[in-house]
Design a protein around this motif. Structure first.
Motif, PDB file in Angstrom:
ATOM      1  N   ASN A  55      45.857  45.497  45.666  1.00 28.64           N
ATOM      2  CA  ASN A  55      45.539  45.340  43.943  1.00 28.64           C
ATOM      3  C   ASN A  55      43.980  44.170  44.459  1.00 28.64           C
ATOM      4  OD1 ASN A  55      44.870  43.776  41.554  1.00 28.64           O
ATOM      5  ND2 ASN A  55      47.134  42.779  41.556  1.00 28.64           N
ATOM      6  N   LYS A  56      42.971  45.508  43.731  1.00 31.62           N
ATOM      7  CA  LYS A  56      41.781  44.818  43.817  1.00 31.62           C
ATOM      8  C   LYS A  56      41.910  42.984  43.024  1.00 31.62           C
ATOM      9  CE  LYS A  56      39.469  48.495  43.442  1.00 31.62           C
ATOM     10  NZ  LYS A  56      39.337  50.107  42.657  1.00 31.62           N
ATOM     11  N   ASN A  57      42.474  42.478  42.382  1.00 30.43           N
ATOM     12  CA  ASN A  57      41.731  41.675  41.949  1.00 30.43           C
ATOM     13  C   ASN A  57      43.279  40.557  41.854  1.00 30.43           C
ATOM     14  OD1 ASN A  57      40.481  41.962  39.973  1.00 30.43           O
ATOM     15  ND2 ASN A  57      41.815  43.726  39.237  1.00 30.43           N
ATOM     16  N   ASN A  87      42.307  34.957  51.814  1.00 31.68           N
ATOM     17  CA  ASN A  87      40.874  35.984  51.257  1.00 31.68           C
ATOM     18  C   ASN A  87      41.479  37.027  52.935  1.00 31.68           C
ATOM     19  OD1 ASN A  87      40.737  36.158  48.712  1.00 31.68           O
ATOM     20  ND2 ASN A  87      39.486  34.271  49.013  1.00 31.68           N
ATOM     21  N   ARG A  94      44.547  44.967  54.217  1.00 30.26           N
ATOM     22  CA  ARG A  94      43.695  46.273  53.824  1.00 30.26           C
ATOM     23  C   ARG A  94      42.534  46.988  54.622  1.00 30.26           C
ATOM     24  NH1 ARG A  94      41.613  42.041  49.101  1.00 30.26           N
ATOM     25  NH2 ARG A  94      43.143  42.533  47.483  1.00 30.26           N
ATOM     26  N   GLU A 117      37.724  51.357  47.942  1.00 28.63           N
ATOM     27  CA  GLU A 117      38.613  51.336  46.925  1.00 28.63           C
ATOM     28  C   GLU A 117      40.396  51.428  47.128  1.00 28.63           C
ATOM     29  OE1 GLU A 117      38.617  53.390  42.301  1.00 28.63           O
ATOM     30  OE2 GLU A 117      36.768  53.315  43.357  1.00 28.63           O
ATOM     31  N   SER A 122      37.302  46.103  46.346  1.00 33.25           N
ATOM     32  CA  SER A 122      36.411  45.282  45.205  1.00 33.25           C
ATOM     33  C   SER A 122      35.312  46.082  44.985  1.00 33.25           C
ATOM     34  CB  SER A 122      36.576  44.481  44.111  1.00 33.25           C
ATOM     35  OG  SER A 122      35.983  43.205  45.738  1.00 33.25           O
ATOM     36  N   ASN A 123      34.173  46.207  46.294  1.00 37.66           N
ATOM     37  CA  ASN A 123      32.989  46.623  46.024  1.00 37.66           C
ATOM     38  C   ASN A 123      33.032  47.273  48.415  1.00 37.66           C
ATOM     39  OD1 ASN A 123      31.578  44.494  47.480  1.00 37.66           O
ATOM     40  ND2 ASN A 123      32.374  43.606  46.063  1.00 37.66           N
ATOM     41  N   SER A 126      31.951  44.046  50.574  1.00 36.91           N
ATOM     42  CA  SER A 126      33.006  43.503  51.110  1.00 36.91           C
ATOM     43  C   SER A 126      33.489  44.223  51.800  1.00 36.91           C
ATOM     44  CB  SER A 126      33.680  42.094  49.588  1.00 36.91           C
ATOM     45  OG  SER A 126      33.756  43.866  49.309  1.00 36.91           O
TER      46      SER A 126
END
Length: 149
Positions: A55-57, A87, A94, A117, A122-123, A126
């Motif tokens: 989950n990106k968020n 983080n 990830r 992705e 998210s980008n 990063s």
């Protein structure tokens, strides 16, 4: 004179008992340590089985809610037993996931951006920064090194 002295002594005693540093007992520290370890272990299981890191968020509060603990406890558990902040801890999952995608033959046609992705980043920036920080090479270099073996 004696009354003033006793009054000041009383005020000092009240102030001391109210504002003294928290003196934790060894058994309290042990119990808290066990609770944090248990929260950390549940976090690992949840991340491995439910793949929340994709989950990106994802936020600390989301994970704490899912684990039925407060954010402070979860953060302390990750800091203590994961030797990291939230983080970096999530990004380590990830990165491991992205390494599987980069080396799995059926994902060879995926672009680096698609892998980033699909891994929960998210980008691209990063993803590159986190990947290089953990592996010492870019995702492209990592893929090339694994494919040449």
């Amino acid at each position: 004179m004696i009354a003033i002295g006793l009054t000041l002594l009383g005020i000092a005693l009240i102030w001391y008992t109210r504002f003294r540093p928290n003196q934790s007992q060894p058994e309290d520290i042990e119990r808290e340590e066990e609770e944090l370890k248990e929260i950390f272990n549940r976090t690992i299981v949840l991340l491995n089985t439910e793949k929340y890191f994709l989950n990106k968020n994802l936020k600390l509060s989301d994970l704490a809610k899912e684990l039925s603990c407060n954010e402070r406890q979860l953060s302390r558990a990750i800091n203590k037993f994961g030797n990291s902040n939230f983080n970096k801890f999530i990004n380590s999952f990830r990165i491991e996931h992205s390494k599987e995608l980069l080396t799995g033959g059926k994902f060879d046609h995926y672009t680096i951006e698609a892998i980033a992705e699909d891994s929960g980043f998210s980008n691209k920036v990063s993803f590159y920064n986190a990947f290089k920080g953990v592996t010492g090479m870019s995702p492209t270099q990592f893929r090339a090194a694994k494919q040449s073996k």
